[in-house]
Design a protein around this motif. Sequence first.
Motif, PDB file in Angstrom:
ATOM      1  N   PRO A  22       7.656   8.667   2.112  1.00  0.00           N
ATOM      2  CA  PRO A  22       8.238   7.378   2.496  1.00  0.00           C
ATOM      3  C   PRO A  22       7.778   6.955   3.896  1.00  0.00           C
ATOM      4  N   GLU A  23       7.540   7.928   4.757  1.00  0.00           N
ATOM      5  CA  GLU A  23       7.053   7.614   6.111  1.00  0.00           C
ATOM      6  C   GLU A  23       5.666   6.971   6.066  1.00  0.00           C
ATOM      7  N   GLU A  24       4.832   7.428   5.137  1.00  0.00           N
ATOM      8  CA  GLU A  24       3.503   6.831   5.004  1.00  0.00           C
ATOM      9  C   GLU A  24       3.596   5.400   4.488  1.00  0.00           C
ATOM     10  N   VAL A  38       9.795  -1.045   6.502  1.00  0.00           N
ATOM     11  CA  VAL A  38       9.292  -0.890   5.144  1.00  0.00           C
ATOM     12  C   VAL A  38       9.872  -2.013   4.289  1.00  0.00           C
ATOM     13  N   GLY A  39       9.109  -2.506   3.342  1.00  0.00           N
ATOM     14  CA  GLY A  39       9.553  -3.636   2.533  1.00  0.00           C
ATOM     15  C   GLY A  39      10.532  -3.290   1.434  1.00  0.00           C
ATOM     16  N   TYR A  40      10.529  -2.031   0.981  1.00  0.00           N
ATOM     17  CA  TYR A  40      11.377  -1.593  -0.130  1.00  0.00           C
ATOM     18  C   TYR A  40      12.708  -1.058   0.375  1.00  0.00           C
ATOM     19  N   HIS A  41      13.714  -1.184  -0.450  1.00  0.00           N
ATOM     20  CA  HIS A  41      15.027  -0.629  -0.124  1.00  0.00           C
ATOM     21  C   HIS A  41      15.119   0.843  -0.520  1.00  0.00           C
ATOM     22  N   PHE A  42      14.339   1.225  -1.549  1.00  0.00           N
ATOM     23  CA  PHE A  42      14.314   2.617  -2.001  1.00  0.00           C
ATOM     24  C   PHE A  42      12.891   2.999  -2.395  1.00  0.00           C
ATOM     25  N   VAL A  49      12.955  12.513  -5.815  1.00  0.00           N
ATOM     26  CA  VAL A  49      13.923  12.294  -4.731  1.00  0.00           C
ATOM     27  C   VAL A  49      13.931  10.811  -4.363  1.00  0.00           C
ATOM     28  N   VAL A  50      15.136  10.254  -4.280  1.00  0.00           N
ATOM     29  CA  VAL A  50      15.315   8.851  -3.908  1.00  0.00           C
ATOM     30  C   VAL A  50      15.517   8.786  -2.400  1.00  0.00           C
ATOM     31  N   HIS A  51      14.626   8.072  -1.716  1.00  0.00           N
ATOM     32  CA  HIS A  51      14.692   7.913  -0.260  1.00  0.00           C
ATOM     33  C   HIS A  51      15.124   6.492   0.061  1.00  0.00           C
ATOM     34  N   SER A  52      16.015   6.360   1.012  1.00  0.00           N
ATOM     35  CA  SER A  52      16.419   5.033   1.470  1.00  0.00           C
ATOM     36  C   SER A  52      15.330   4.446   2.339  1.00  0.00           C
ATOM     37  N   GLY A  53      15.089   3.163   2.183  1.00  0.00           N
ATOM     38  CA  GLY A  53      14.136   2.439   3.008  1.00  0.00           C
ATOM     39  C   GLY A  53      14.873   1.422   3.845  1.00  0.00           C
ATOM     40  N   ARG A  54      14.490   0.178   3.696  1.00  0.00           N
ATOM     41  CA  ARG A  54      15.157  -0.911   4.410  1.00  0.00           C
ATOM     42  C   ARG A  54      16.618  -0.975   3.959  1.00  0.00           C
ATOM     43  N   PRO A  55      17.537  -1.170   4.875  1.00  0.00           N
ATOM     44  CA  PRO A  55      18.946  -1.270   4.466  1.00  0.00           C
ATOM     45  C   PRO A  55      19.155  -2.427   3.483  1.00  0.00           C
TER      46      PRO A  55
END
Length: 140
Positions: A22-24, A38-42, A49-55
């Motif tokens: 997700p960092e990349e 990041v443009g995505y929320h997840f 594994v589900v990573h949170s992105g933009r709130p």
Amino acid sequence: MRTINKIIIHCSATPECRDVSPEEVTRWHVEERGWSDVGYHFIITIDGVVHSGRPIERQGAHAKGHNSDSIGVCYIGGMDSEMKSAKDTRTYEQKESLVNLICELKDTYGGTVYGHRDFSNKECPSFDATKEYENISNRY
């Protein structure tokens, strides 16, 4: 909180079996595109594994013209190993995580599930998300 009418599924357009963090993805959006986040929320990595992105409270940057009322979910993959054509590369774990996340988001926010391809001239997310998740969209 903003109104959510759509859950839009994306792929990272990276080769199958290449794990991308997700960092990349965030670096691509922030450093290479000049976005604020990041443009995505997840983001769902190949291990599921589900990573949170933009709130979620913030508008995404993932589907031009549809960001204000949507949640963007991206799975890592979507291209064949040679990067020559789109391919549904979702692992079993990613498929499970996508269904679980979509159900959770629908329970919380409502909305209809779409693929990015429904709003763009792209093959993203490399499968027909609208058709695959229509039972989830219709059961709420």
